[in-house]
Design a protein around this motif. Structure first.
Motif, PDB file in Angstrom:
ATOM      1  N   ALA A 116       0.915  -1.372  -0.064  1.00 27.09           N
ATOM      2  CA  ALA A 116      -0.058   0.018  -0.003  1.00 27.09           C
ATOM      3  C   ALA A 116       0.897   1.216  -0.031  1.00 27.09           C
ATOM      4  N   ASN A 117       1.934   1.296   0.739  1.00 27.61           N
ATOM      5  CA  ASN A 117       2.958   2.134   0.795  1.00 27.61           C
ATOM      6  C   ASN A 117       3.389   2.410  -0.603  1.00 27.61           C
ATOM      7  N   LYS A 118       3.861   1.499  -1.341  1.00 34.11           N
ATOM      8  CA  LYS A 118       4.431   1.430  -2.513  1.00 34.11           C
ATOM      9  C   LYS A 118       3.481   2.060  -3.486  1.00 34.11           C
ATOM     10  N   VAL A 119       1.965   1.427  -3.672  1.00 27.47           N
ATOM     11  CA  VAL A 119       1.371   1.827  -4.814  1.00 27.47           C
ATOM     12  C   VAL A 119       0.501   3.117  -4.428  1.00 27.47           C
ATOM     13  N   GLY A 120       0.276   3.557  -3.239  1.00 31.98           N
ATOM     14  CA  GLY A 120      -0.346   4.626  -2.553  1.00 31.98           C
ATOM     15  C   GLY A 120      -1.824   4.521  -2.616  1.00 31.98           C
ATOM     16  N   ARG A 121      -2.066   3.168  -2.180  1.00 34.97           N
ATOM     17  CA  ARG A 121      -3.497   2.895  -2.124  1.00 34.97           C
ATOM     18  C   ARG A 121      -3.672   1.601  -1.363  1.00 34.97           C
ATOM     19  N   LEU A 122      -4.723   1.434  -0.413  1.00 38.92           N
ATOM     20  CA  LEU A 122      -5.114   0.211   0.223  1.00 38.92           C
ATOM     21  C   LEU A 122      -6.328  -0.157  -0.092  1.00 38.92           C
ATOM     22  N   PRO A 123      -6.740  -1.298  -0.599  1.00 43.32           N
ATOM     23  CA  PRO A 123      -8.213  -1.732  -0.655  1.00 43.32           C
ATOM     24  C   PRO A 123      -8.935  -1.850   0.672  1.00 43.32           C
ATOM     25  N   GLU A 124     -10.008  -1.807   0.968  1.00 43.45           N
ATOM     26  CA  GLU A 124     -10.672  -2.344   2.010  1.00 43.45           C
ATOM     27  C   GLU A 124     -10.488  -3.734   2.329  1.00 43.45           C
ATOM     28  N   LEU A 125     -10.651  -4.100   3.573  1.00 39.57           N
ATOM     29  CA  LEU A 125      -9.870  -5.175   4.038  1.00 39.57           C
ATOM     30  C   LEU A 125     -10.897  -6.298   4.865  1.00 39.57           C
ATOM     31  N   LEU A 126     -11.151  -7.586   4.670  1.00 45.03           N
ATOM     32  CA  LEU A 126     -11.909  -8.216   5.357  1.00 45.03           C
ATOM     33  C   LEU A 126     -10.831  -9.327   5.895  1.00 45.03           C
ATOM     34  N   VAL A 127     -11.233  -9.669   7.182  1.00 46.85           N
ATOM     35  CA  VAL A 127     -10.170 -10.616   7.822  1.00 46.85           C
ATOM     36  C   VAL A 127     -11.012 -12.060   7.440  1.00 46.85           C
TER      37      VAL A 127
END
Length: 226
Positions: A116-127
């Motif tokens: 996420a730091n590399k791409v600049g975005r983090l999808p929503e997450l489900l465990v």
């Protein structure tokens, strides 16, 4: 085949509405993830034309071959990664996915953080929770679930939206669905992804907010995955 996919989608939507009515729930509270794994881009496009906007894929590489082009025509399309995610696929997953439903171990959390730091975005997450504690299946164990969920919520904040499970095939799914719903409520998580083609009505009765339906929409898989 195009007509059949549209008819299947209409039938599944009607069944979702009926299951919600029986359970005293609003149909707007339950979303449909159309599982398009192993099906060609043309099948996805047919479903899009029939009004479906949320899709689930197991493999990041397969998803990357289908969805980026389709987003130009359907910018409200949403892509969920619903298969076990390898740490070396997290950069691409962060680029193309809207939701990753299979966060299940600390090493994957580390990889997603870096990606996420590399791409600049983090999808929503489900465990993903392995409600049956099956050794061959992905997901954090029942005993470790509370601690792992707390750790992920501390690390990723509001990006952690909920939980996902796949019950054992040889057990009554309602018990597993009930466990996941109670676990989500305990942590204040709004999204509960559970239920597939054979048992999504049971999942709705037990509190599902997302159901993942593939074969009942797209039919048997025309492609084989390696």
């Amino acid at each position: 085949m195009s007509d059949q996919i549209a008819e299947n989608l209409s039938l599944i939507r009607s069944r979702i509405i009926h299951a919600c009515e029986i359970s005293g729930r609003s149909a707007s509270d339950v979303g449909l993830v159309a599982v398009s794994k192993f099906h060609p881009k043309e099948a996805v496009e047919t479903a899009l034309k029939a009004g479906q906007r949320v899709f689930g894929e197991n493999r990041v590489q397969e998803a990357a071959s289908k969805f980026p082009d389709l987003r130009h025509a359907w910018p409200d399309l949403r892509l969920h990664i619903i298969g076990g995610l390898q740490t070396n696929k997290t950069v691409e997953a962060c680029r193309i996915a809207d939701v990753i439903e299979t966060l299940d171990r600390p090493a994957l959390a580390d990889a997603l953080d870096k990606a996420a730091n590399k791409v600049g975005r983090l999808p929503e997450l489900l465990v993903q929770v392995n409600t049956g504690n099956e050794p061959q299946k992905s997901g954090v164990s029942r005993d470790d679930a509370d601690a792992f969920i707390k750790t992920c919520m501390t690390r990723f904040g509001a990006k952690v939206r909920g939980l996902m499970c796949i019950p054992p095939e040889d057990e009554e799914p309602a018990t597993h669905f009930r466990f996941l719903t109670e676990l989500a409520k305990r942590h204040g998580l709004p999204v509960i992804s559970m239920g597939m083609s054979a048992d999504f009505e049971t999942a709705i009765a037990e509190g599902a907010t997302l159901v993942r339906v593939g074969s009942a929409i797209f039919g048997s898989r025309p492609m084989t995955g390696s």
